[in-house]
Write an enzyme that holds these catalytic residues in place. Sequence first.
Site, PDB file in Angstrom:
ATOM      1  N   TYR A  78      10.288  -7.985  44.551  1.00  0.00           N
ATOM      2  CA  TYR A  78       9.674  -8.018  45.872  1.00  0.00           C
ATOM      3  C   TYR A  78       9.036  -9.371  46.151  1.00  0.00           C
ATOM      4  O   TYR A  78       7.844  -9.464  46.457  1.00  0.00           O
ATOM      5  CB  TYR A  78       8.638  -6.879  46.006  1.00  0.00           C
ATOM      6  CG  TYR A  78       9.204  -5.548  45.589  1.00  0.00           C
ATOM      7  CD1 TYR A  78      10.202  -4.942  46.355  1.00  0.00           C
ATOM      8  CD2 TYR A  78       8.804  -4.931  44.415  1.00  0.00           C
ATOM      9  CE1 TYR A  78      10.762  -3.743  45.963  1.00  0.00           C
ATOM     10  CE2 TYR A  78       9.371  -3.720  44.016  1.00  0.00           C
ATOM     11  CZ  TYR A  78      10.344  -3.139  44.803  1.00  0.00           C
ATOM     12  OH  TYR A  78      10.889  -1.963  44.417  1.00  0.00           O
ATOM     13  N   TYR A 115       8.938   7.641  47.250  1.00  0.00           N
ATOM     14  CA  TYR A 115       9.634   6.454  46.718  1.00  0.00           C
ATOM     15  C   TYR A 115      10.622   6.896  45.641  1.00  0.00           C
ATOM     16  O   TYR A 115      10.253   7.598  44.703  1.00  0.00           O
ATOM     17  CB  TYR A 115       8.646   5.430  46.122  1.00  0.00           C
ATOM     18  CG  TYR A 115       9.395   4.249  45.536  1.00  0.00           C
ATOM     19  CD1 TYR A 115       9.965   3.285  46.374  1.00  0.00           C
ATOM     20  CD2 TYR A 115       9.599   4.127  44.160  1.00  0.00           C
ATOM     21  CE1 TYR A 115      10.710   2.244  45.856  1.00  0.00           C
ATOM     22  CE2 TYR A 115      10.345   3.081  43.638  1.00  0.00           C
ATOM     23  CZ  TYR A 115      10.898   2.139  44.488  1.00  0.00           C
ATOM     24  OH  TYR A 115      11.650   1.111  43.974  1.00  0.00           O
ATOM     25  N   ASP A 168      11.994  14.131  41.167  1.00  0.00           N
ATOM     26  CA  ASP A 168      12.074  12.785  40.607  1.00  0.00           C
ATOM     27  C   ASP A 168      10.833  12.581  39.726  1.00  0.00           C
ATOM     28  O   ASP A 168       9.735  12.341  40.235  1.00  0.00           O
ATOM     29  CB  ASP A 168      12.131  11.780  41.765  1.00  0.00           C
ATOM     30  CG  ASP A 168      12.109  10.335  41.300  1.00  0.00           C
ATOM     31  OD1 ASP A 168      11.914  10.091  40.094  1.00  0.00           O
ATOM     32  OD2 ASP A 168      12.269   9.444  42.155  1.00  0.00           O
ATOM     33  N   LYS A 227      11.568   5.264  33.487  1.00  0.00           N
ATOM     34  CA  LYS A 227      10.327   4.538  33.191  1.00  0.00           C
ATOM     35  C   LYS A 227       9.797   4.752  31.760  1.00  0.00           C
ATOM     36  O   LYS A 227      10.285   4.099  30.856  1.00  0.00           O
ATOM     37  CB  LYS A 227       9.285   4.837  34.256  1.00  0.00           C
ATOM     38  CG  LYS A 227       9.667   4.210  35.603  1.00  0.00           C
ATOM     39  CD  LYS A 227       8.487   3.908  36.497  1.00  0.00           C
ATOM     40  CE  LYS A 227       8.854   2.905  37.561  1.00  0.00           C
ATOM     41  NZ  LYS A 227       9.093   3.466  38.883  1.00  0.00           N
TER      42      LYS A 227
HETATM   43  C1  LIG Z   1      10.332   3.396  39.697  1.00  0.00           C
HETATM   44  C2  LIG Z   1      10.825   4.603  40.353  1.00  0.00           C
HETATM   45  C3  LIG Z   1      12.179   4.751  40.677  1.00  0.00           C
HETATM   46  C4  LIG Z   1      13.196   3.657  40.461  1.00  0.00           C
HETATM   47  O1  LIG Z   1      13.364   3.335  39.126  1.00  0.00           O
HETATM   48  P1  LIG Z   1      13.973   1.899  38.707  1.00  0.00           P
HETATM   49  O2  LIG Z   1      14.085   1.975  37.218  1.00  0.00           O
HETATM   50  O3  LIG Z   1      12.993   0.869  39.178  1.00  0.00           O
HETATM   51  O4  LIG Z   1      15.290   1.765  39.381  1.00  0.00           O
HETATM   52  C5  LIG Z   1      12.569   5.944  41.259  1.00  0.00           C
HETATM   53  N1  LIG Z   1      11.690   6.945  41.489  1.00  0.00           N
HETATM   54  C6  LIG Z   1      10.384   6.838  41.179  1.00  0.00           C
HETATM   55  C7  LIG Z   1       9.465   7.984  41.426  1.00  0.00           C
HETATM   56  C8  LIG Z   1       9.898   5.665  40.612  1.00  0.00           C
HETATM   57  O5  LIG Z   1       8.592   5.546  40.335  1.00  0.00           O
END
Ligand SMILES: *Cc1c(COP(=O)(O)O)cnc(C)c1O
Length: 435
Positions: free
Chosen positions: A15, A143, A244, A273
């Site tokens: 970013y 997100y 997610d 993550k």
């Molecule tokens: C960071 C994140 C993503 C994307 O993951 P990347 O490894 O950066 O592509 C998707 N969903 C959530 C909730 C996130 O925090």
Amino acid sequence: MNLISRDKAHVWHPYSSMNNSLELYGVEKAEGVRLHLSNKKILIDGMSSWWCAVHGYNHPKLNKAVEKQLGKMAHVMFGGLTHEPGVRLAEKLVELSPDKLQSVFFADSGSVSIEAAMKMSIQYWISKGQPKKKRFLSFYSGYHGDTFHAMSVCDPSNGMHKSFFKSLPKQFFVAAPNVQFGKKCIPSDFSEIENALKKYSSEIAGIIIEPIVQGAGGMNFYSIDYLKTLRHLCNQYDVNFITDEIATGFGRTGKFFACEHAEVCPDIMTVGKALTGGYMTLAAVLTTNDISEVIANGDPGIFMHGPTFMANPLACSVASASIDLLFETNWYANVSRIENGLKKGLLQADAYPWVRNTRVLGAIGVIELSNPINLAEVQPMFVERGVWVRPFGRLIYLMPPFVINDVDLAFLCSSTIDVVANLKLSGNQIIPNKI
Ligand SMILES: *Cc1c(COP(=O)(O)O)cnc(C)c1O
């Protein structure tokens, strides 16, 4: 030339633009909860490198897991071949996730796992003879990543992906869950989403949401009732429930997976993550036998996705070691201890007029300000005080590694409060109050 000028000449950061003037800090090494900068300053890490480094840095057990696997093979293709690290990690994820999730599809980043999850849902409905169900219902302040379909389900108004809005598939959006964590929902909290489902469920493949904590879109902690009701609505209107857990997974919110707060099982779940303890990029999509069997029995009968680095053995090995280490170190006790420390250390921020709300859940502490922060000016204030905290928008947030001790945690909190105390509102921005 020093590292920073070499970087500014050729390297793009997240970013950012190639001519941004934001201060950049070189890191020489990192150990435990400390980042050692090239300018010899040492910072206590309040970010876990964006949710990932739950065990801190340079952990001997995680290093050993990578080294041991490196001695055997760094990588082999996963098409037609398999290996112990991949199978072992899949078994662990199935064991730790809600019961109905039985199949694991590995991907190479969080965003890619979201793409795979959405493709899985679309392919499921095609296989069931309902190809019109190919859109998704998502939430403001959500997100889910930066790739195209992931962008299409992110908050459409916060500007993060604004330039691409016209290039994205059109999804359905409803208001962010507005009932706080710990509060009960009433039926009218669901009228908007029920109306959308009533009208459009024949076009909707799935609902996608970050369970309990909306992360990068606003750090909102919302009611477990909300998540419970979403599960019911998905059953009632025959749409997939996709959660997610890329940010929330692996203990951060006080449960191993955030959906456990509401005791719900999604149809499709993504993790990433903290999966590898911050060592390598790896993500996974988990799903039910229902979904995997319908896809297997449909046309073309296979799931059309296969990343080159799928189930990378180094990443899978360190992920299994990281999960084992979470239990050996009692992640639950650490997260509860951090939760108490963050409450003790941060809630006093509410006293400042430029603070709108301070909240803590698990090992996440959020100070939401009244206006956006001028990052270029405020970031150095944290570094001067010896902590690594990176605000975004109106949010100053802490999510330290689970291994942070009470002394370091108290220092992290008091330094953050000291920064907050030395801010002021100027125009519509929060800037340092220089005297
Ligand atoms: C960071 C994140 C993503 C994307 O993951 P990347 O490894 O950066 O592509 C998707 N969903 C959530 C909730 C996130 O925090």
